[in-house]
Every structure is written in C-alpha cells, then in structure tokens.
Scaffold this motif. Structure first.
Motif: not given
Length: 391
Positions: A78-86, A105-109
């Motif tokens: 999605e536009p401007k999405e921040i997707h977090v993986v590990q 995940v919220q802290r990393l974003r």
C-alpha cells in the motif's frame, strides 16, 4: 510504459518501506527483477512503488559460497506502508509481521527514520547499465495480476519456495490435492494435520487439460477438430474458471511466468506452457476474441520473450520444444483469412508484425518461413490424408 519524471516524483512520495530486522551478511535478497547481497548494515528497502511485488531471499553456503533454496513471498504494498519482517536464523527464513510481537512492530514503525539510512532504495530510474528501469519491466510482466487472483492461487501467507512449493503438476496423492482444493475453498487449512506442510505450500493453478479439449459426448469429427483447435477448451475455461473475463486468464499467465522466472518454481513453467499452448492453438476463438484476448496476449507474450533469458528461449525454440510449434500456430491462425472476419484490424496486425520481428531477430529463426511450411503441410494433409484423432 515509460516512467516520466512526474510519475517518478509521485512514486518517491508514496513509496512503501520494508524493514528487515536481523538480516545476516551475504544473504541473497531481492525484489521483483532486482537482486543483491546484503551487507552488515542492511535493514530493508524504501521507495517501493505501491502495488504487486515479489520479495525473495536465499542464504549462501559458508563452505561452497553457493546460494541455497530460493524462497519468497508475493505482496501488494500500500502507499507509504511500513511492512516489518524479521530474519529467523534457526529456520533460515523470514518471519512476517503477523507472527511478531505487535508492540515491537509498532515501536519499529514509529522509529522508522532511525533505520532510513540503512534501507536500500528500490531502483526506479535508468542508469548506464540498466537503460530501461527494472520497475518498468516488472510492470509489463505483471500488470494484469490482481489481488483476487493471487488470493485464489496462493497459500494464505503468499509464500513460495523453489524446493517445497507444490501444485497439480507435482507428484502428489490425489487425496492431498483434493484436500488442498477444499481447504482453499473454505479459506482454511487444518493446522497440525498430516498433510499440513504440503497444503500450506500448494499453488492453486487452474486445471487445464490439453488432452481433453473437446466437448462431452463429442462426435468423432468434433474430437478431431477440437483436438487440433483448442477453441472449445479456451472458451470453456473462460466461462468456468475465469468468470468470462479473459484478463484473469492473462493474469494467471503472467503470474505463472514470474513464478518460474523469478521465484524459480518449475511448476510455474508448466502452467505457463499449458496456457500458452491453449491460446496459440485456438483458431476458431479468434472470431470472438481477436480484438480483446489475442490483442492483449500479444503484448503479454512480447514482454515475456523480451525479459526472459535468451538461453531459455533458445532451448525452448529447439525443434522438439512446444514453443516453436505454439508460435507458428499463433501466427498462422492470426494470418489465416478463414479464422477471422473480413474487416482488417491494423492495430492487431501491427502487434503481430512486431512480435514476429522480435522472435525472428532475437533467436535468428525465420518465423515467416515456418508458417509457410505449416500451411504447405496442411494443404498436403487435406482430403483422405487429413489427420484423425481416435479416442
């Protein structure tokens, strides 16, 4: 399509990010048609254009230096999405954010700008070694792939593997395939079941049987006709599996191709071959679909021939391979006055001429001569020497 400066600015403003935590050094990592080796500070990607993408990775052997099994996942960003993986070192795989701690995940974003200097930029602009941006090539290869199509065909985590992904082309027990199809329909997989691992890696290709291309209870004449001309199979597949929308068929054709080309899943090649053969051998269907399906099919096939490694198509164009016959069938059918109405279609003819020139120039193969030989052979087979298929 060309990426204009204004479009590039828009992509820069709306680009997504993917944060990859704990990535090992020298991990083979890529997105779409781009691939790199990770360094010690690598934390992911930025400026990812919104839309459909394939993220893939493979670890390297510390002994031989060779890349391991390629694994990856498809995703609509999605536009401007921040997707977090590990990175999961124990399993040498990527854990999706839904499997991570939500607070983390919220802290990393929230702190994403701390990682921004260590995010690699998605290549959007041309450079001397790549005059046509890879994003432009990717769009050409995937523009008809939709979310509903991908959700129907792929496991819920959208993940594939060059080693363990399975499909209707795999050597599986029929009961496993049936269980997988039922689970996909219900939107659920029985966790912990005996076939759980296979079900979670099963790709739901549309079942096209080129050997059963004639109607039920067909007469001998119909069996012969539709054994050679796949139009009945094509129109039946459009109605039964694609809701009458030919763009869904071309979307699966594009998905199957990139699944093999980038995902290195061989079953993708098998489905691609099946769909290409069906469309190219559908002569009667040209009367209905020449300005729609066949027009767009030429664009799709043109892009695939352009982007695929030349050695693959050189081998595929050998005399014993399906692709040579499929291309000859397509060109012969589209230029046969008996298979189309009398009104000319300059746009379609121009697309066909461009495709013939591409194949002829790139592979040093005289397509026009091959078509003339096909017509001559068909003239000799008419009458008492005409082919008969016995079922």
């Amino acid at each position: 399509m060309n990426i204009e400066p204004e479009l590039a600015k828009q992509l820069l403003a709306t680009g997504a990010m993917m944060l990859l935590m704990d990535a090992p050094v020298n991990l083979g990592f890529g997105i779409d048609l781009n691939e790199w080796q990770t360094g010690p500070r690598f934390k992911g990607l930025k400026l990812i254009p919104p839309g459909f993408h394939f993220v893939f990775y493979s670890s390297k052997s510390t002994v031989t230096g060779e890349s391991g099994i390629r694994t990856g996942f498809f995703k609509f960003f999605e536009p401007k999405e921040i997707h977090v993986v590990q990175w999961d070192a124990a399993n040498e795989d990527i854990m999706d954010e839904k499997d991570l701690d939500k607070d983390q995940v919220q802290r990393l974003r929230f702190n994403i700008m701390e990682f921004e200097p260590n995010l690699g930029a998605y290549p959007l602009m041309p450079h001397p070694q790549q005059p046509v941006p890879t994003f432009q090539k990717w769009l050409r290869l995937t523009q008809m792939i939709t979310k509903p199509l991908i959700h129907r065909m792929l496991p819920t985590d959208m993940k594939v593997s060059s080693l363990v992904s399975v499909s209707r082309f795999s050597d599986l027990d029929a009961r496993i395939v049936s269980e997988s199809e039922g689970a996909a329909t219900a939107g659920d997989v029985n966790p912990g079941g005996p076939n759980d691992a296979l079900l979670r890696m099963n790709i739901q290709f549309t079942p096209i049987d080129l050997k059963r291309s004639f109607p039920p209870n067909a007469t001998p004449d119909q069996i012969t006709k539709y054994w050679l001309d796949k139009s009945y199979l094509l129109t039946s597949a459009l109605s039964k599996h694609y809701h009458g929308d030919y763009r869904l068929l071309l979307g699966e054709l594009q998905f199957s191709f990139v699944l093999f080309l980038v995902g290195q899943v061989y079953d993708g090649l098998e489905q691609w071959k099946c769909l290409v053969q069906m469309i190219c051998a559908s002569k009667e269907a040209l009367k209905t679909y020449r300005a729609t399906l066949f027009m767009d099919f030429l664009d799709v096939l043109h892009s695939q021939v352009t982007e695929c490694p030349q050695d693959f198509f050189t081998d595929a164009l050998s005399s014993s391979n399906f692709l040579r016959a499929a291309i000859v069938d397509l060109v012969a059918n589209m230029r046969d006055p008996d298979s189309v109405d009398q009104l000319p279609n300059p746009k379609l003819e121009a697309k066909l001429a461009q495709f013939v020139k591409l194949v002829s120039d790139r592979f040093e193969w005289d397509v026009e001569e091959a078509v003339r030989e096909k017509w001559a052979a068909e003239d000799e087979e008419e009458g008492e020497f005409a082919p008969v298929v016995v079922e």
